[in-house]
Design a protein around this motif. Sequence first.
Motif, short mmCIF file in Angstrom:
data_model
loop_
_atom_site.label_atom_id
_atom_site.label_comp_id
_atom_site.label_asym_id
_atom_site.label_seq_id
_atom_site.Cartn_x
_atom_site.Cartn_y
_atom_site.Cartn_z
N MET A 1 0.81 -0.98 -0.01
CA MET A 1 -0.10 -0.12 0.06
C MET A 1 1.10 1.34 0.04
N VAL A 2 1.90 1.17 0.66
CA VAL A 2 2.96 2.49 0.96
C VAL A 2 3.28 2.66 -0.54
N LEU A 3 4.04 1.61 -1.00
CA LEU A 3 4.41 1.75 -2.38
C LEU A 3 3.52 2.23 -3.50
N LEU A 4 2.37 1.70 -3.39
CA LEU A 4 1.29 2.34 -4.29
C LEU A 4 1.23 3.97 -4.23
N MET A 5 1.13 4.22 -2.83
CA MET A 5 0.85 5.67 -2.44
C MET A 5 2.10 6.50 -2.99
N ALA A 6 3.37 5.79 -2.81
CA ALA A 6 4.45 6.59 -3.36
C ALA A 6 4.54 6.77 -4.94
N LEU A 7 4.27 5.75 -5.64
CA LEU A 7 4.01 5.76 -7.03
C LEU A 7 3.01 6.85 -7.20
N LEU A 8 1.66 6.65 -6.83
CA LEU A 8 0.86 7.75 -7.29
C LEU A 8 1.31 9.20 -7.05
N ALA A 9 2.17 9.33 -5.90
CA ALA A 9 2.40 10.82 -5.68
C ALA A 9 3.46 11.26 -6.47
N THR A 10 4.07 10.41 -7.05
CA THR A 10 5.28 10.80 -8.19
C THR A 10 4.90 11.79 -8.97
N VAL A 11 3.86 11.35 -9.98
CA VAL A 11 3.38 12.37 -10.99
C VAL A 11 3.26 13.79 -10.65
N PRO A 12 2.32 14.06 -9.52
CA PRO A 12 2.44 15.58 -9.13
C PRO A 12 3.54 16.12 -8.71
N ILE A 13 4.58 15.12 -7.88
CA ILE A 13 5.86 15.76 -7.45
C ILE A 13 6.59 15.98 -8.53
N LEU A 14 6.62 15.33 -9.74
CA LEU A 14 7.49 15.66 -10.81
C LEU A 14 7.01 16.90 -11.51
N GLN A 15 5.61 17.20 -11.57
CA GLN A 15 5.02 18.22 -12.15
C GLN A 15 5.42 19.62 -11.42
N MET A 16 5.20 19.48 -10.17
CA MET A 16 5.71 20.40 -9.27
C MET A 16 7.10 20.90 -9.50
N ALA A 17 7.98 19.91 -9.52
CA ALA A 17 9.58 20.14 -9.98
C ALA A 17 9.63 20.87 -11.20
N GLY A 18 8.72 20.97 -12.07
CA GLY A 18 8.87 21.48 -13.37
C GLY A 18 8.83 20.77 -14.67
N PHE A 19 8.60 19.35 -14.43
CA PHE A 19 8.41 18.44 -15.50
C PHE A 19 6.88 18.53 -15.92
N THR A 20 6.59 19.37 -16.87
CA THR A 20 5.11 19.65 -17.21
C THR A 20 4.99 19.16 -18.60
N ALA A 21 3.62 19.26 -18.73
CA ALA A 21 2.93 19.01 -20.15
C ALA A 21 3.64 19.76 -21.13
N THR A 22 4.06 20.66 -21.19
CA THR A 22 4.30 21.93 -21.98
C THR A 22 6.14 21.59 -22.24
N GLY A 23 6.69 20.90 -21.26
CA GLY A 23 8.26 20.82 -21.35
C GLY A 23 8.55 21.37 -20.09
N ILE A 24 10.10 21.08 -19.92
CA ILE A 24 10.53 21.45 -18.70
C ILE A 24 10.54 23.04 -18.49
N ALA A 25 10.01 23.41 -17.30
CA ALA A 25 9.86 24.75 -16.86
C ALA A 25 11.13 25.47 -16.85
N GLY A 26 11.15 26.40 -17.27
CA GLY A 26 12.56 27.49 -16.89
C GLY A 26 12.84 27.93 -15.71
N GLY A 27 14.05 27.69 -15.12
CA GLY A 27 14.19 28.07 -13.58
C GLY A 27 13.83 27.19 -12.61
N SER A 28 13.47 25.99 -13.09
CA SER A 28 12.84 24.97 -12.13
C SER A 28 13.90 23.99 -11.70
N VAL A 29 13.52 23.10 -10.76
CA VAL A 29 14.35 22.09 -10.43
C VAL A 29 14.63 21.29 -11.61
#
Length: 89
Positions: A1-29
């Motif tokens: 269950m913990v692994l599943l929760m971690a995998l589900l959290a991965t997508v929003p974390i990557l998006q917040m870090a700057g890996f977005t649908a339109t490409g890598i956000a300038g000035g981001s992690v």
Amino acid sequence: MVLLMALLATVPILQMAGFTATGIAGGSVAAGLMSTAAIANGGGVASMAAGGLVAAAQSIGATGVLATSTYVGAAVGDAALAGHVASNR
């Protein structure tokens, strides 16, 4: 269950870090990671097929899909990058 929760959290974390649908956000992690990967690889960022973690993270961030079997190879492939960056500090 913990692994599943971690995998589900991965997508929003990557998006917040700057890996977005339109490409890598300038000035981001994500932009910093891409720069580091490019320097470590002699000017280019390794593709997902070549084991590029930055490319895999961008794919996940852009599509919102985490296909773990595809990205395990990318994570293993970029272990050398982490060692290279650490040894050059």
